[in-house]
Design an enzyme around this catalytic site. Sequence first.
Site, short mmCIF file in Angstrom:
data_model
loop_
_atom_site.label_atom_id
_atom_site.label_comp_id
_atom_site.label_asym_id
_atom_site.label_seq_id
_atom_site.Cartn_x
_atom_site.Cartn_y
_atom_site.Cartn_z
N LYS A 97 0.84 -1.19 0.00
CA LYS A 97 0.00 0.00 0.00
C LYS A 97 0.88 1.25 0.00
O LYS A 97 1.86 1.33 0.75
CB LYS A 97 -0.92 0.00 1.21
CG LYS A 97 -1.88 1.18 1.27
CD LYS A 97 -2.80 1.09 2.49
CE LYS A 97 -3.75 2.28 2.57
NZ LYS A 97 -4.66 2.20 3.73
N SER B 47 -9.36 2.69 2.82
CA SER B 47 -8.39 3.36 1.97
C SER B 47 -7.45 2.42 1.24
O SER B 47 -6.71 2.85 0.35
CB SER B 47 -7.55 4.32 2.85
OG SER B 47 -6.86 3.60 3.87
N SER C 136 -10.25 0.40 6.93
CA SER C 136 -9.56 0.41 5.64
C SER C 136 -8.98 -0.91 5.18
O SER C 136 -8.42 -1.00 4.10
CB SER C 136 -8.46 1.47 5.65
OG SER C 136 -9.01 2.76 5.76
#
Length: 431
Positions: free
Chosen positions: A76, A145, A169
């Site tokens: 990520k 996210s 997330s």
Amino acid sequence: MTPAQLTAADAARRIRAGELSCEDLARDCVARIALRDGALNAWTHHDADQAIEQARLLDRASGPRGPLHGIPVGVKDVIDTADMPTRYGSPIYRDYQPRADAACVSAARNAGALMLGKTATTEFASTHPAATRNPHKLDHSPGGSSSGSAAAVADCMVPLAFGTQTGGSIIRPAAFCGVVGYKPSFNLINRAGLKFSAESLDTIGLFGRSVEDVALFAHAVSGQAMPRFDTPIPLRIGLHRTPHWLQASAPARATLEQAAKTLGSAGAQVRDIEFGPEFAALYAAQILIMNYEAARATAWEARAHRDLLSADFAGRMDRGMAVPHDQYQTALAQADVCREKFAAATAGVDLLLTLSAIGEAPAGLASTGDSLFNRIWTLLGVPCVHLPAGSGPQGLPMGVQVVGRRTDDVATLHGARWIESVLANSGSRPA
């Protein structure tokens, strides 16, 4: 089944047995990215030649470097990498190249993993969406996210990926994309090299296509023991609908209740469990703490580059800066009280079974969905696992969330694996 479609655990076994090369696995993942990422936008950085060269070096190694030898991993893009840019989902950092890997990336490399690239994140892991689309329906959100990580694992571009969770997330994008998401106990995976959103909440977590995958990943990067999946466990499950039950869609509620019935029929003891009123206050407390801390974590960006922030992020940071310190302290104290009471509140059960999301992934890309059914667990710091369980009326993935006690991650994963197998055998897990 192509190499890219294998679970991480199965691919690792085949590599160790000499039945699959690291290069063949990497090439198949690279080919999948080339085929699909023009539509999905799951990756912010990917170098096919670099990935294949890494794989060749791993194939030439004298022996396995660790439990993830040759397994491609997505990172990520709020987690630093020394050999790839890290942009935090913001144009402020379009040219930023860290000098060091984050601790979790170093741990994965030490375990033999191959860093395939950086996956898309919302702006500073907040709410402003990335360009990523849901692999099941391109006009629906993949969640956030950790948008790119969930979508890339779901679309067989990579078997494993790092994510982070401050509110929901990891669990929510896992639910929307139909993969296994694991948010460990707070700080199980070292957070050095993570661009913080909210320091007392941010948790590095993992995506895979099975519970065994995320358990193997956690073992490799944290040293946590692998659960003994071959040993039976008597399970006492608490069905927790939460005070916000009616805000979930009817299909989401039906999925949870059907899963509870299926588990009961398979031998688990299932009973309803509710918490005291002090826990209901945590939903608002988590938002207050998150906004307060995030505003201060990005104070430099807001002062020096406000013109490069999205309007919704800038507004959220302004609201966070306006929160009085005494309100923040009160919210922290509420969380401390409930953390101390959580064991007593869950006495008599081994795990909680609850909702992962309000419903199926929402249409459109303007929102990544609501973290309502995730926030409280993040604030409590307890381990959570999303398990796919069928699909909803729009044909998009549905599932359930398994919640354990803080630091009891091995038992939580053990129980989640049993639940996963029962749901799969009942036909309620999507293929």
